[in-house]
Scaffold this active site. Structure first.
Site, PDB file in Angstrom:
ATOM      1  N   ASP A 180       0.767  -1.287   0.060  1.00 44.89           N
ATOM      2  CA  ASP A 180      -0.106   0.022   0.094  1.00 44.89           C
ATOM      3  C   ASP A 180       0.832   1.457   0.175  1.00 44.89           C
ATOM      4  OD1 ASP A 180      -2.244   1.844   0.435  1.00 44.89           O
ATOM      5  OD2 ASP A 180      -3.271  -0.242   0.639  1.00 44.89           O
ATOM      6  N   HIS A 192      -2.840   3.148  -4.583  1.00 40.42           N
ATOM      7  CA  HIS A 192      -2.214   2.748  -3.456  1.00 40.42           C
ATOM      8  C   HIS A 192      -0.824   2.139  -3.593  1.00 40.42           C
ATOM      9  CE1 HIS A 192      -5.783   3.135  -0.791  1.00 40.42           C
ATOM     10  NE2 HIS A 192      -6.614   2.628  -1.650  1.00 40.42           N
ATOM     11  N   GLU A 207      -9.582   2.708  -5.454  1.00 44.35           N
ATOM     12  CA  GLU A 207      -9.360   4.163  -4.920  1.00 44.35           C
ATOM     13  C   GLU A 207      -8.172   4.833  -5.610  1.00 44.35           C
ATOM     14  OE1 GLU A 207     -11.037   4.090  -0.446  1.00 44.35           O
ATOM     15  OE2 GLU A 207      -8.985   3.648  -0.620  1.00 44.35           O
TER      16      GLU A 207
END
Length: 551
Positions: free
Chosen positions: A182, A253, A320
């Protein structure tokens, strides 16, 4: 010592006991173990777990012999199904496969009482353990019964990961989704790219609480698993019939990877060489550049990942991913034109489809968060064989199932275990909606919109544990337990519809289960609320009020 434990969790399909009739005695010096063909691995693990917990040597015995635990395969049973029989001085566990036999041994451990979950014997050596006559027949509702653990935000050392695999096995869960990369950390050694862990595994400091908090932990944080660590984790899981699904995030990410190898970022938009591993939380604008170099880099990463993780699925994230840098990047815009794409959403879909095909060519299957549906063709948004983890609600899973893709339901409003367990100021770093033990028990993985073939596309469900505000295993334990016990029953047992579930009966069985969690050393949330040391006064959270929407 007599044990006729009520309180089996998850609840079996059929459980017939005769409390007044002696079924069998488990004795440290006399009880033998007979492992039929195909059950040798289960027997080895049973000798390890019960041996250290109760002081049993369990020498080889004859199937069906007196004072014997017999393990065998019965192809007439469902693959993960089992039948446990305690009668006439014997215990027999039959399973449709070795996995079914293994789940039967977990039920036997529960019947033997909480001491069967400890790591050393301290009573019962003279008298042994008596079991009443009993027959338990059982099989799971879903094939995918999982827990996702985020070790990127806060690193969990290997011994903690192994302990969680034990906890999954004790609850008959069979998928461990391992969130390894991440913005805040890269946790798996990649031999070809050593800077991923030399640089990407460490951040200078860490935000304390929600990202709006003014507080920081100024200590560097990090860590990673060597490839031999990963092999050990995967082997440990396989012994317990758990599949490990690795997650390598693409294309969002990814700041930890960009900090290690700046050429992976959008260098024509920002100075990627100035980026470090991210120290706070939220959605990060720094995403991978859509270049051939990036594709080759992650292909090389995934080649090593495939060596380490033999399971069918590889999770590539896909969630995202802000498009602002691609919109501002001349190179990204040129890529959109060259590929004949309409916009940046289609560019992300191109990323996902590339790796979906790449994995399929190697006999593996891509799985990603439900954003991977965006930007693809309406009739075929994903490569054949790809699956979707539906996290933003049920909608992504419904769309994926209707498009012919398999689905794992994990809606954040229901089964995100970073969400708080009760209202009030005592809950540590309160995040999201209140999701009580009863709320989790009433979670239904298959929404009413899916019937027939669509419902069959739901492989199962998983609970997700995001660790931004969980700095160590004790904090993880607090958020996960006891709710994982309720979740395990939801995905294993054939429960009635959500409103008709007998939560009071489940609570009654939990009284026995708390003693097992105590024996396992789990720092769960007590039913009466957090203990003083479990609270985090002064750390800002982000609670959401009201009932969560069904979306």
């Amino acid at each position: 010592m007599t044990h006729d434990a009520a309180g089996l969790i998850p609840a079996p399909r059929h459980d017939q006991s005769r409390p007044g009739r002696a079924g069998a005695r488990i004795h440290p010096r006399r009880t033998a173990l007979a492992a039929g063909p195909g059950t040798e691995g289960v027997a080895r693990l049973l000798r390890t777990t019960l041996g250290q917990a109760l002081g049993l040597s369990l020498p080889d015995g004859e199937p069906g012999g007196d004072d014997t635990i017999s393990l065998r395969i019965d192809a007439a049973l469902e693959p993960e199904g089992y039948r446990l029989t305690v009668a006439d001085g014997r215990v027999e566990i039959a399973g449709g496969t070795a996995a079914g036999v293994h789940w039967g041994t977990q039920t036997l451990r529960q019947l033997l009482g909480p001491d069967a979950f400890r790591r050393a014997p301290f009573r019962g050596a003279e008298t042994g353990w008596e079991l009443a006559e009993r027959t338990v027949e059982d099989a799971p509702r879903f094939a995918w019964r999982g827990l996702m653990l985020d070790v990127a935000r806060h690193f969990m050392p290997k011994d903690g990961v192994l302990a969680y695999l034990d906890l999954l096995a004790a609850h008959k869960l069979n998928v461990f989704h391992f969130h390894l990369t991440d913005d805040q950390g890269w946790r798996v050694e990649i031999r070809r790219y050593p800077r991923l862990t030399e640089v990407g595994a460490w951040r200078e400091r860490t935000k304390l609480g929600h990202r709006a908090s003014p507080l920081w932990d100024e200590r560097p944080h990090g860590g990673h698993y060597t490839q031999d660590d990963i092999r050990e984790i995967v082997a440990y899981a396989a012994e317990r019939h758990i599949t490990v699904v690795p997650e390598i995030d693409i294309p969002g990410h990814s700041q930890a990877a960009i900090a290690a190898y700046p050429e992976l970022g959008n260098t024509d938009v920002i100075d990627t060489a100035s980026l470090g591993v991210w120290t706070t939380w939220g959605i990060n604008p720094n995403v991978l550049a859509p270049t051939d170099n990036t594709l080759r880099f992650y292909e090389h990463v995934l080649e090593e990942v495939l060596e380490l993780f033999p399971g069918a699925f590889v999770h590539i994230g896909g969630d995202e991913c802000p498009k602002d840098q691609w919109k501002a990047s001349p190179a990204a815009q040129e890529r959109i034109r060259a590929l004949g794409l309409a916009d940046e959403d289609e560019l992300q879909s191109w990323f996902i489809r590339h790796f979906g095909h790449w994995l399929a060519e190697r006999g593996r299957r891509l799985i990603g968060w439900d954003e991977i549906l965006e930007g693809g063709a309406p009739d075929a948004p994903l490569p054949e064989g790809a699956a979707v983890s539906s996290w933003r609600g049920y909608a992504g899973g419904i769309a994926a199932a209707r498009a012919g893709h398999d689905v794992v339901m994990c809606p954040e409003q229901q089964v995100y275990f970073d969400h708080r367990q009760a209202p009030g100021e005592d809950e540590p770093v309160p995040i999201g909606y209140v999701r009580t033990l009863e709320d989790v028990y009433r979670f239904e993985p298959v929404p009413p919109e899916l019937t027939g073939v669509g419902a069959d596309r739901v492989l199962g469900a998983q609970a997700n544990v995001w660790t931004e505000v969980m700095e160590d295993r004790r904090r993880v334990d607090y958020q996960v337990f006891p709710r994982l016990a309720a979740f395990a029953e939801v995905v294993w047992s054939a429960l009635p519809p959500s409103p008709e579930r007998d939560f009071e009966a489940f609570q009654g069985r939990m009284e026995a289960h708390y003693a097992r969690l105590d024996a396992l050393g789990v720092s769960y949330r007590p039913p009466a609320g957090p203990l003083p040391w479990q609270r985090r006064p002064g750390l800002l959270g982000r609670p959401r009020e009201g009932a969560p929407p069904i979306v």
